[in-house]
Design a protein around this motif. Structure first.
Motif, PDB file in Angstrom:
ATOM      1  N   ASN A   1       0.816  -1.213   0.000  1.00 55.76           N
ATOM      2  CA  ASN A   1       0.000   0.000   0.000  1.00 55.76           C
ATOM      3  C   ASN A   1       0.855   1.270   0.000  1.00 55.76           C
ATOM      4  OD1 ASN A   1      -2.644  -0.998  -0.205  1.00 55.76           O
ATOM      5  ND2 ASN A   1      -2.591  -1.654   1.905  1.00 55.76           N
ATOM      6  N   LEU A  50       1.924   1.741  -3.501  1.00 56.40           N
ATOM      7  CA  LEU A  50       0.739   2.202  -4.245  1.00 56.40           C
ATOM      8  C   LEU A  50       0.517   3.700  -4.011  1.00 56.40           C
ATOM      9  CD1 LEU A  50      -1.834   1.307  -5.888  1.00 56.40           C
ATOM     10  CD2 LEU A  50      -2.973   1.069  -3.699  1.00 56.40           C
ATOM     11  N   PRO A  78      -0.907   3.294  -9.123  1.00 59.64           N
ATOM     12  CA  PRO A  78      -1.174   1.915  -9.498  1.00 59.64           C
ATOM     13  C   PRO A  78      -0.723   1.504 -10.905  1.00 59.64           C
ATOM     14  CG  PRO A  78      -3.167   3.224  -9.653  1.00 59.64           C
ATOM     15  CD  PRO A  78      -2.099   4.146  -9.177  1.00 59.64           C
ATOM     16  N   GLN A  79      -0.211   2.425 -11.706  1.00 57.12           N
ATOM     17  CA  GLN A  79       0.133   2.058 -13.082  1.00 57.12           C
ATOM     18  C   GLN A  79       1.292   1.080 -13.143  1.00 57.12           C
ATOM     19  OE1 GLN A  79       0.040   5.176 -11.939  1.00 57.12           O
ATOM     20  NE2 GLN A  79      -1.117   6.509 -13.299  1.00 57.12           N
ATOM     21  N   PRO A  80       1.132  -0.069 -13.847  1.00 60.63           N
ATOM     22  CA  PRO A  80       2.268  -0.966 -14.031  1.00 60.63           C
ATOM     23  C   PRO A  80       3.347  -0.259 -14.864  1.00 60.63           C
ATOM     24  CG  PRO A  80       0.218  -2.025 -14.719  1.00 60.63           C
ATOM     25  CD  PRO A  80      -0.090  -0.578 -14.486  1.00 60.63           C
ATOM     26  N   GLN A  81       4.595  -0.572 -14.586  1.00 68.60           N
ATOM     27  CA  GLN A  81       5.702   0.097 -15.272  1.00 68.60           C
ATOM     28  C   GLN A  81       6.502  -0.898 -16.107  1.00 68.60           C
ATOM     29  OE1 GLN A  81       6.131   3.470 -14.969  1.00 68.60           O
ATOM     30  NE2 GLN A  81       4.314   3.452 -13.669  1.00 68.60           N
ATOM     31  N   VAL A  82       7.136  -0.372 -17.140  1.00 67.19           N
ATOM     32  CA  VAL A  82       7.975  -1.212 -17.994  1.00 67.19           C
ATOM     33  C   VAL A  82       9.426  -1.032 -17.563  1.00 67.19           C
ATOM     34  CG1 VAL A  82       8.727  -1.653 -20.359  1.00 67.19           C
ATOM     35  CG2 VAL A  82       6.383  -0.905 -19.924  1.00 67.19           C
ATOM     36  N   PRO A 112      11.397  -7.346 -16.214  1.00 66.60           N
ATOM     37  CA  PRO A 112      11.231  -7.159 -17.659  1.00 66.60           C
ATOM     38  C   PRO A 112      10.258  -8.161 -18.284  1.00 66.60           C
ATOM     39  CG  PRO A 112      13.543  -7.135 -17.054  1.00 66.60           C
ATOM     40  CD  PRO A 112      12.799  -7.596 -15.851  1.00 66.60           C
ATOM     41  N   VAL A 113      10.037  -9.299 -17.644  1.00 66.56           N
ATOM     42  CA  VAL A 113       9.134 -10.308 -18.195  1.00 66.56           C
ATOM     43  C   VAL A 113       7.697 -10.059 -17.732  1.00 66.56           C
ATOM     44  CG1 VAL A 113       8.698 -12.785 -18.434  1.00 66.56           C
ATOM     45  CG2 VAL A 113      11.030 -11.974 -18.066  1.00 66.56           C
ATOM     46  N   LEU A 114       7.521  -9.760 -16.446  1.00 64.50           N
ATOM     47  CA  LEU A 114       6.163  -9.646 -15.870  1.00 64.50           C
ATOM     48  C   LEU A 114       5.702  -8.210 -15.658  1.00 64.50           C
ATOM     49  CD1 LEU A 114       6.183 -12.411 -13.109  1.00 64.50           C
ATOM     50  CD2 LEU A 114       5.560 -12.615 -15.493  1.00 64.50           C
ATOM     51  N   PHE A 115       6.532  -7.232 -16.019  1.00 63.47           N
ATOM     52  CA  PHE A 115       6.288  -5.808 -15.758  1.00 63.47           C
ATOM     53  C   PHE A 115       6.363  -5.532 -14.248  1.00 63.47           C
ATOM     54  CE2 PHE A 115       3.585  -6.724 -19.558  1.00 63.47           C
ATOM     55  CZ  PHE A 115       4.449  -6.192 -20.467  1.00 63.47           C
ATOM     56  N   SER A 126       4.635  -4.197 -11.103  1.00 66.50           N
ATOM     57  CA  SER A 126       3.320  -3.821 -10.573  1.00 66.50           C
ATOM     58  C   SER A 126       3.268  -4.122  -9.084  1.00 66.50           C
ATOM     59  CB  SER A 126       2.222  -4.599 -11.299  1.00 66.50           C
ATOM     60  OG  SER A 126       2.286  -5.959 -10.942  1.00 66.50           O
ATOM     61  N   GLN A 129       1.258  -5.937  -7.565  1.00 64.99           N
ATOM     62  CA  GLN A 129       0.907  -7.336  -7.301  1.00 64.99           C
ATOM     63  C   GLN A 129       2.028  -8.319  -7.629  1.00 64.99           C
ATOM     64  OE1 GLN A 129      -1.376  -5.330  -9.051  1.00 64.99           O
ATOM     65  NE2 GLN A 129      -2.396  -4.999  -7.102  1.00 64.99           N
ATOM     66  N   THR A 133       1.981 -12.525  -6.184  1.00 58.38           N
ATOM     67  CA  THR A 133       1.659 -13.673  -7.033  1.00 58.38           C
ATOM     68  C   THR A 133       2.838 -14.650  -7.103  1.00 58.38           C
ATOM     69  OG1 THR A 133       2.129 -12.198  -8.875  1.00 58.38           O
ATOM     70  CG2 THR A 133      -0.155 -12.755  -8.540  1.00 58.38           C
TER      71      THR A 133
END
Lengths: 381, 291
Positions: B108, B111, B116-120, B209-212, B214, B216, B220
């Protein structure tokens, strides 16, 4: 002047009670409150932020134009945590506040489904963005949808792929949640009607870390076109990259997430050349263009459907309450259902008896990272 | 056959990620006898640090990498002092709950700070991968597998051959005896937290680099890593590696040949089977024997 004991007591009582009475009158009548269940945390927190941005933009415009029934409109936000128990709790917290006149629900069909029984019990209008057709077709009179449902998206994807691209061998990949399952089913039905039943119907669970088995299934199916219903942009990004890496370069026509701003950014070149059905396309109408401009001015980024539908929901709801001249739920309901030919950011709203406002989709293309509007397809049936 | 090879490669690749995070679980468990449920968030925090340094500030990748890992070492110290140390004399339960609380606080906080935006995040290599005959080898997965092999060798050397490693082992086996032998138990536990945070961070940076990147991403992976740890035998370094790899391969093949939507189900079916038939895991010793 001589003050009797009775007069003094009455005056003292009135003096003490006045602030409380004024507060109560103020609380009851100062603003019109709209509740909003939105993911602030959890996997859809990003979508939730976009939704809040869109709603707040509309709210500012409504308030600037004089508000609703002569009062300012206030948004009461509760975090649904992107979970079904979360949205049920969030909705019950909001429903417990009697001065909230209507609600904005979720863009996620699964969560709208979870809260639907409580919506009937509460008996107040709820604006939703979930696209599973059943949500508004199962006799719940209080759900109003501000996006076209997936019966339309399935038909548009199928029609565009078969007629315009001339492809008949389809592989469908969809999430196994309520949205993805219904979307996959709608696309399969539409393709079957066009004489091109899919050669592969592949579900996947949300938040997968690896899509290799899905990609290999698409590859092995020998499909010459791909149709997708992805729920989360993050999943779509991982899938898109793996798809291209493993050498699958067939045309791809997807549900709105394929052309969402976040997907376009995450997947980069892996999504170049793909087509998507998009309820929001900035170049599709003057209202969409105007919304796009005000969103960019406020948030310094391009909007997509995640923020366009709450924007329309607040705008139409406010207009409906004004038209109804009352916050009585039944009167608001009638006024929303009577909304016809309303130019929204997502398209022209013509509410049907089920509470569906939009009846068609735009087709857009990812042209090297830029989302280009192609055409709009509307249905009358 | 092509299909099998391709699945094997990605199965091992994703399994290596689980293994790296599982290693962090094991090391802290060995040192403190508690499961650190914030281990996944260690990976997430490191990936965000990497985004801040490398993407937002535009510093060179290698420099960002070193600073992110140094940041994780500091993070390990803060985590030890803030979460474990105040509760060290209590039973294991309050500590476990504190780690769960820390994981919620961490996700949190990120966050709230980053949004919340996923990043590259780009990988180490310019080329995304190589085509070796019928099999496509993702460069990032190759790197992850390579790093995992190196870490296995390093861990073996460190714990078996060095004095510090032996002190850490002694601490994990019997804290009182270690203390009587002049080993500073708090220092050893501090070192374990630092190493574990760096290890979790390394996993996060490698997999980003594979899962971005984020909020979460940690939780996971950690769930699978936790399952891998149990399959391998809680507290066993080799077990964590084998458990992680096995889990990655099992779920990839299960998804390809049985059902994709039940992919996560296979991992947990194997976990349940282990809990029922071999609760000590592949390499774990029987609890009765240990007692």
């Amino acid at each position: 002047m001589k003050l009797t004991r009775r007069e003094f007591s009455a005056g003292l009582a009135a003096g003490l009670a006045a602030p409380a009475l004024m507060r109560s009158a103020w609380a009851q009548g100062a603003t019109i409150k709209i509740g909003m269940c939105v993911p602030v945390t959890g996997p859809a927190a990003e979508q939730g932020l976009w939704a809040q941005n869109g709603a707040k933009l509309a709210l500012a415009a409504v308030n600037k134009a004089g508000g609703v029934l002569g009062k300012q409109v206030e948004l009461v936000i509760e975090d649904d945590q992107t979970t079904n128990p979360g949205i049920v709790l969030a909705f019950s917290k909001l429903a417990a506040q009697p001065d909230i006149v209507a609600f904005l629900g979720s863009i996620r069909s699964t969560q709208v489904q979870a809260m639907a029984p409580d919506v009937i019990k509460v008996g107040k209008p709820v604006m939703i963005g979930g696209t599973n057709p059943d949500l508004t077709h199962s006799g719940n009179p209080w759900l109003f949808r501000f996006r076209p449902n997936d019966n339309y998206s399935g038909r548009v994807i199928a029609d565009f792929g078969v007629t315009t691209l001339g492809k008949k061998k389809w592989a469908i990949v969809h999430s196994t949640d309520a949205f993805g399952t219904a979307g996959g089913k709608a696309l399969t039905e539409a393709l079957t009607k066009l004489g091109a039943p899919p050669v592969l119907d592949q579900g996947y669970a949300n938040q997968s870390q690896d899509f290799t088995p899905v990609v290999l299934a698409v590859k092995q199916s020998g499909a010459d076109v791909l149709g997708t219903y992805f729920t989360f942009e993050n999943d779509l990004g991982i899938f898109a990259r793996q798809l291209r890496q493993l050498g699958v370069n067939i045309p791809w026509v997807g549900s709105p997430s394929v052309v969402a701003v976040s997907s376009t950014k995450l997947a980069g070149p892996a999504l170049f050349g793909t087509y998507g059905v998009a309820d929001f396309a900035e170049d599709s109408s003057d209202t969409a263009k105007a919304f796009g401009k005000s969103y960019r001015d406020a948030y310094k980024t391009a909007p997509d459907n995640q923020s366009a539908w709450p924007y329309d929901a607040i705008t139409i709801l406010s207009a409906a309450i004004n038209k109804a001249g009352s916050t009585d739920p039944n009167k608001i309901r009638d006024a929303i259902l009577a909304t016809q030919k309303f130019a929204g950011a997502e398209g022209e709203y013509n509410f049907d008896k089920n509470g569906d406002g939009l009846h068609g989709y735009n087709v857009v293309k990812n042209d090297k990272g830029k989302i280009v509007y192609d055409k709009h397809i509307d249905f009358n049936d | 056959m092509d299909l099998v090879l391709q699945l094997l490669f990605t199965g091992i690749g994703i399994g290596a990620v689980y293994a790296l995070v599982a290693l962090g679980f094991v090391l802290i468990f060995r040192a403190t006898n508690v499961v650190n449920f914030a281990q996944g968030e260690f990976s997430m925090v490191a990936a965000y640090l990497m985004v801040v340094f490398s993407v937002d500030l535009g510093w060179p990748y290698w420099l960002s990498f070193l600073i992110a890992l140094a940041g994780m070492a500091l993070f390990g110290v803060i985590f030890n002092l803030g979460v474990y140390y105040p509760l060290r004399h209590r039973t294991y339960l309050p500590v476990i709950i504190a780690t769960i609380g820390a994981s919620i606080l961490l996700s949190n906080s990120v966050l709230a700070i980053y949004g919340p935006q996923p990043q590259v995040l780009q990988g180490w290599f310019d080329t995304p991968g190589i085509q070796l005959g019928p099999v496509y080898l993702d460069s990032q997965y190759l790197l992850i597998i390579g790093v995992t092999i190196l870490l296995v060798l390093f861990n073996f050397w460190f714990f078996e051959k060095t004095l510090l490693g032996k002190k850490l082992q002694a601490t994990s086996q019997d804290k009182e005896m270690a203390s009587l032998l002049g080993i500073s138990v708090p220092t050893m536990i501090m070192i374990t937290f630092i190493y574990s945070a760096v290890l979790g961070g390394l996993a996060g940076i490698l997999v980003a680099p594979v899962l971005f990147v984020s909020i979460q991403m940690g939780s996971t992976i950690a769930l699978k890593a936790f399952a891998a740890t149990i399959i391998g035998g809680f507290g066993d370094v080799a077990g964590a590696i084998v458990g992680g790899l096995a889990l990655g391969v099992i779920e990839t093949f299960g998804a390809a040949y049985i059902s994709v939507p039940y992919k996560d189900g296979f991992a947990f079916l194997v976990l349940i089977a282990f809990l029922v038939f071999r609760p000590q895991g592949i390499f774990g010793e029987r609890v009765a024997e240990k007692a």
